[in-house]
Design a protein around this motif. Structure first.
Motif, mmCIF file in Angstrom:
data_model
loop_
_atom_site.group_PDB
_atom_site.id
_atom_site.type_symbol
_atom_site.label_atom_id
_atom_site.label_comp_id
_atom_site.label_asym_id
_atom_site.label_seq_id
_atom_site.Cartn_x
_atom_site.Cartn_y
_atom_site.Cartn_z
ATOM 1 N N VAL A 1 0.849 -1.185 0.000
ATOM 2 C CA VAL A 1 0.000 0.000 0.000
ATOM 3 C C VAL A 1 0.889 1.242 0.000
ATOM 4 O O VAL A 1 1.729 1.410 0.889
ATOM 5 C CB VAL A 1 -0.927 0.013 1.231
ATOM 6 N N ASN A 2 0.714 2.094 -0.991
ATOM 7 C CA ASN A 2 1.528 3.300 -1.130
ATOM 8 C C ASN A 2 0.689 4.540 -0.817
ATOM 9 O O ASN A 2 -0.397 4.708 -1.375
ATOM 10 C CB ASN A 2 2.089 3.400 -2.550
ATOM 11 N N LEU A 3 1.198 5.375 0.064
ATOM 12 C CA LEU A 3 0.460 6.572 0.469
ATOM 13 C C LEU A 3 1.432 7.653 0.896
ATOM 14 O O LEU A 3 2.641 7.433 0.977
ATOM 15 C CB LEU A 3 -0.491 6.226 1.620
ATOM 16 N N ASN A 4 0.889 8.828 1.158
ATOM 17 C CA ASN A 4 1.702 9.864 1.800
ATOM 18 C C ASN A 4 0.884 10.592 2.850
ATOM 19 O O ASN A 4 -0.354 10.595 2.812
ATOM 20 C CB ASN A 4 2.331 10.835 0.787
ATOM 21 N N VAL A 5 1.595 11.165 3.785
ATOM 22 C CA VAL A 5 1.000 11.980 4.833
ATOM 23 C C VAL A 5 1.479 13.404 4.583
ATOM 24 O O VAL A 5 2.682 13.665 4.600
ATOM 25 C CB VAL A 5 1.429 11.500 6.233
ATOM 26 N N SER A 6 0.550 14.308 4.326
ATOM 27 C CA SER A 6 0.933 15.651 3.902
ATOM 28 C C SER A 6 0.090 16.702 4.605
ATOM 29 O O SER A 6 -1.107 16.500 4.844
ATOM 30 C CB SER A 6 0.765 15.784 2.381
ATOM 31 N N ALA A 7 0.731 17.828 4.947
ATOM 32 C CA ALA A 7 0.028 18.939 5.599
ATOM 33 C C ALA A 7 0.646 20.253 5.167
ATOM 34 O O ALA A 7 1.861 20.351 4.954
ATOM 35 C CB ALA A 7 0.083 18.801 7.118
ATOM 36 N N THR A 8 -0.188 21.273 5.043
ATOM 37 C CA THR A 8 0.256 22.632 4.716
ATOM 38 C C THR A 8 -0.179 23.561 5.837
ATOM 39 O O THR A 8 -1.341 23.537 6.256
ATOM 40 C CB THR A 8 -0.339 23.103 3.380
ATOM 41 N N ALA A 9 0.748 24.356 6.328
ATOM 42 C CA ALA A 9 0.455 25.282 7.428
ATOM 43 C C ALA A 9 1.187 26.602 7.192
ATOM 44 O O ALA A 9 1.955 26.749 6.235
ATOM 45 C CB ALA A 9 0.865 24.666 8.760
ATOM 46 N N ALA A 10 0.941 27.545 8.109
ATOM 47 C CA ALA A 10 1.530 28.889 7.948
ATOM 48 C C ALA A 10 3.045 28.864 8.023
ATOM 49 O O ALA A 10 3.722 29.699 7.423
ATOM 50 C CB ALA A 10 0.956 29.826 9.007
ATOM 51 N N ASN A 11 3.594 27.883 8.761
ATOM 52 C CA ASN A 11 5.048 27.788 8.841
ATOM 53 C C ASN A 11 5.456 26.325 8.894
ATOM 54 O O ASN A 11 4.626 25.420 9.051
ATOM 55 C CB ASN A 11 5.593 28.559 10.050
ATOM 56 N N GLN B 1 4.743 26.905 -0.320
ATOM 57 C CA GLN B 1 3.535 26.956 -1.130
ATOM 58 C C GLN B 1 3.206 28.420 -1.474
ATOM 59 O O GLN B 1 3.280 29.311 -0.614
ATOM 60 C CB GLN B 1 2.359 26.343 -0.369
ATOM 61 N N TYR B 2 2.821 28.636 -2.735
ATOM 62 C CA TYR B 2 2.494 29.986 -3.197
ATOM 63 C C TYR B 2 1.156 29.975 -3.917
ATOM 64 O O TYR B 2 0.747 28.970 -4.508
ATOM 65 C CB TYR B 2 3.576 30.518 -4.142
ATOM 66 N N ASP B 3 0.472 31.111 -3.874
ATOM 67 C CA ASP B 3 -0.739 31.339 -4.652
ATOM 68 C C ASP B 3 -0.490 32.497 -5.611
ATOM 69 O O ASP B 3 0.264 33.430 -5.298
ATOM 70 C CB ASP B 3 -1.926 31.688 -3.741
ATOM 71 N N TRP B 4 -1.136 32.422 -6.770
ATOM 72 C CA TRP B 4 -1.050 33.527 -7.719
ATOM 73 C C TRP B 4 -2.274 34.431 -7.550
ATOM 74 O O TRP B 4 -3.403 34.004 -7.713
ATOM 75 C CB TRP B 4 -0.983 33.000 -9.145
ATOM 76 N N VAL B 5 -2.019 35.684 -7.177
ATOM 77 C CA VAL B 5 -3.072 36.666 -6.963
ATOM 78 C C VAL B 5 -2.740 37.909 -7.781
ATOM 79 O O VAL B 5 -1.682 38.522 -7.582
ATOM 80 C CB VAL B 5 -3.205 37.031 -5.463
ATOM 81 N N ASN B 6 -3.646 38.250 -8.708
ATOM 82 C CA ASN B 6 -3.432 39.427 -9.578
ATOM 83 C C ASN B 6 -2.062 39.364 -10.266
ATOM 84 O O ASN B 6 -1.305 40.352 -10.287
ATOM 85 C CB ASN B 6 -3.570 40.729 -8.780
ATOM 86 N N ASN B 7 -1.766 38.185 -10.798
ATOM 87 C CA ASN B 7 -0.501 37.966 -11.525
ATOM 88 C C ASN B 7 0.735 38.131 -10.642
ATOM 89 O O ASN B 7 1.836 38.375 -11.141
ATOM 90 C CB ASN B 7 -0.386 38.906 -12.735
ATOM 91 N N TYR C 1 3.208 34.208 -1.001
ATOM 92 C CA TYR C 1 3.567 33.086 -0.124
ATOM 93 C C TYR C 1 2.359 32.659 0.702
ATOM 94 O O TYR C 1 1.694 33.466 1.346
ATOM 95 C CB TYR C 1 4.714 33.507 0.793
ATOM 96 N N ARG C 2 2.046 31.345 0.670
ATOM 97 C CA ARG C 2 0.891 30.822 1.392
ATOM 98 C C ARG C 2 1.283 30.037 2.632
ATOM 99 O O ARG C 2 0.525 29.946 3.600
ATOM 100 C CB ARG C 2 0.054 29.940 0.467
ATOM 101 N N GLY C 3 2.457 29.432 2.640
ATOM 102 C CA GLY C 3 2.875 28.641 3.791
ATOM 103 C C GLY C 3 3.844 27.562 3.377
ATOM 104 O O GLY C 3 4.451 27.607 2.307
ATOM 105 N N GLU C 4 3.986 26.550 4.253
ATOM 106 C CA GLU C 4 4.907 25.459 4.012
ATOM 107 C C GLU C 4 4.153 24.131 3.984
ATOM 108 O O GLU C 4 3.214 23.921 4.759
ATOM 109 C CB GLU C 4 5.973 25.396 5.111
ATOM 110 N N GLN C 5 4.578 23.268 3.092
ATOM 111 C CA GLN C 5 4.000 21.926 3.002
ATOM 112 C C GLN C 5 5.054 20.887 3.366
ATOM 113 O O GLN C 5 6.187 20.939 2.892
ATOM 114 C CB GLN C 5 3.480 21.643 1.594
#
Length: 231
Positions: free
Chosen positions: A45-55, A94-100, A104-108
């Protein structure tokens, strides 16, 4: 000396063959297929455990908590730690594109996990419990054999016998006599490893009984090319 070109198609055996004369070397060349069916011995069984937070610290803490829940689940199912590989962990911003513009959104943080499941009957329950952990994503499960090469050898033996039977038929149909083997080699066969996967939405209700995973016998295939001398 005349060249003999005969082509027959036998759908049931999926074997192609032809006879050819090259100078004084008269031969017949065939390709044969063999297949056996066997029940897999275990699953990976192949999986990952992943989380994104502010830091990074918060993301790592979420992954650690999820891993502890995962290990409690495997322990309850008597899956030993030697059957769990969770040595790979990575992180990236992690980054988001806002108005081109890239904001920075946080760390994964992501931890890859591979679980060897010796008892196939536990697969449905294991997947059910793991999917209750928000940070877990199951990518798929591979059906495995303890001695795949032995099974492959049996399929090869069938392929060689199929090739011989068709070469014999070909020779008799063209008023020739089959001689010794001049060449034999493996032919590449596309036989992907069967995969099994479960969607996150499969069980929204944690109390619901998991649906059974219907594991069937798997096909082990082999193909060969054999060249026989014509007497």
């Amino acid at each position: 000396m005349h060249s003999i070109m005969i082509s027959l198609a036998i759908f049931a055996s999926s074997v192609m063959f032809s006879t050819t004369t090259l100078a004084d070397d008269r031969y017949i060349q065939v390709s044969g297929a063999g297949m056996i069916q066997a029940m897999p011995d275990y699953l990976q069984v192949n999986l990952n455990v992943s989380a994104t937070a502010a830091n990074l610290k918060q993301a790592k803490q979420q992954v650690d908590r999820a891993m502890k829940s995962l290990l409690k689940t495997t322990e309850a199912l008597n899956i030993t730690e030697t059957d769990i590989d969770a040595a790979q962990i990575r992180n990236h911003a992690q980054y988001d594109w806002v108005n081109n513009r890239r904001e920075y959104r946080g760390e994964q943080v992501t931890r890859d996990v591979s679980i060897t499941l010796r008892d196939k009957e536990q697969y449905a329950e294991l997947a059910h419990q793991l999917l209750m952990i928000d940070e877990v994503q199951i990518h798929g499960s591979q059906l495995k054999f303890n001695d795949r090469q032995s099974l492959k050898n049996q399929a090869f033996a069938k392929a060689v016998k199929a090739a011989f039977a068709k070469a014999l038929l070909m020779a008799e149909a063209s008023d020739n006599e089959l001689g010794k083997v001049l060449m034999i080699q493996e032919e590449n066969a596309h036989a992907p490893q069967p995969m099994m996967a479960m969607a996150k939405a499969m069980s929204a209700d944690e109390s619901a009984a998991p649906a059974p995973m219907l594991i069937q016998k798997q096909n082990i295939e082999a193909r060969v090319i054999v060249r026989y001398r014509l007497k």
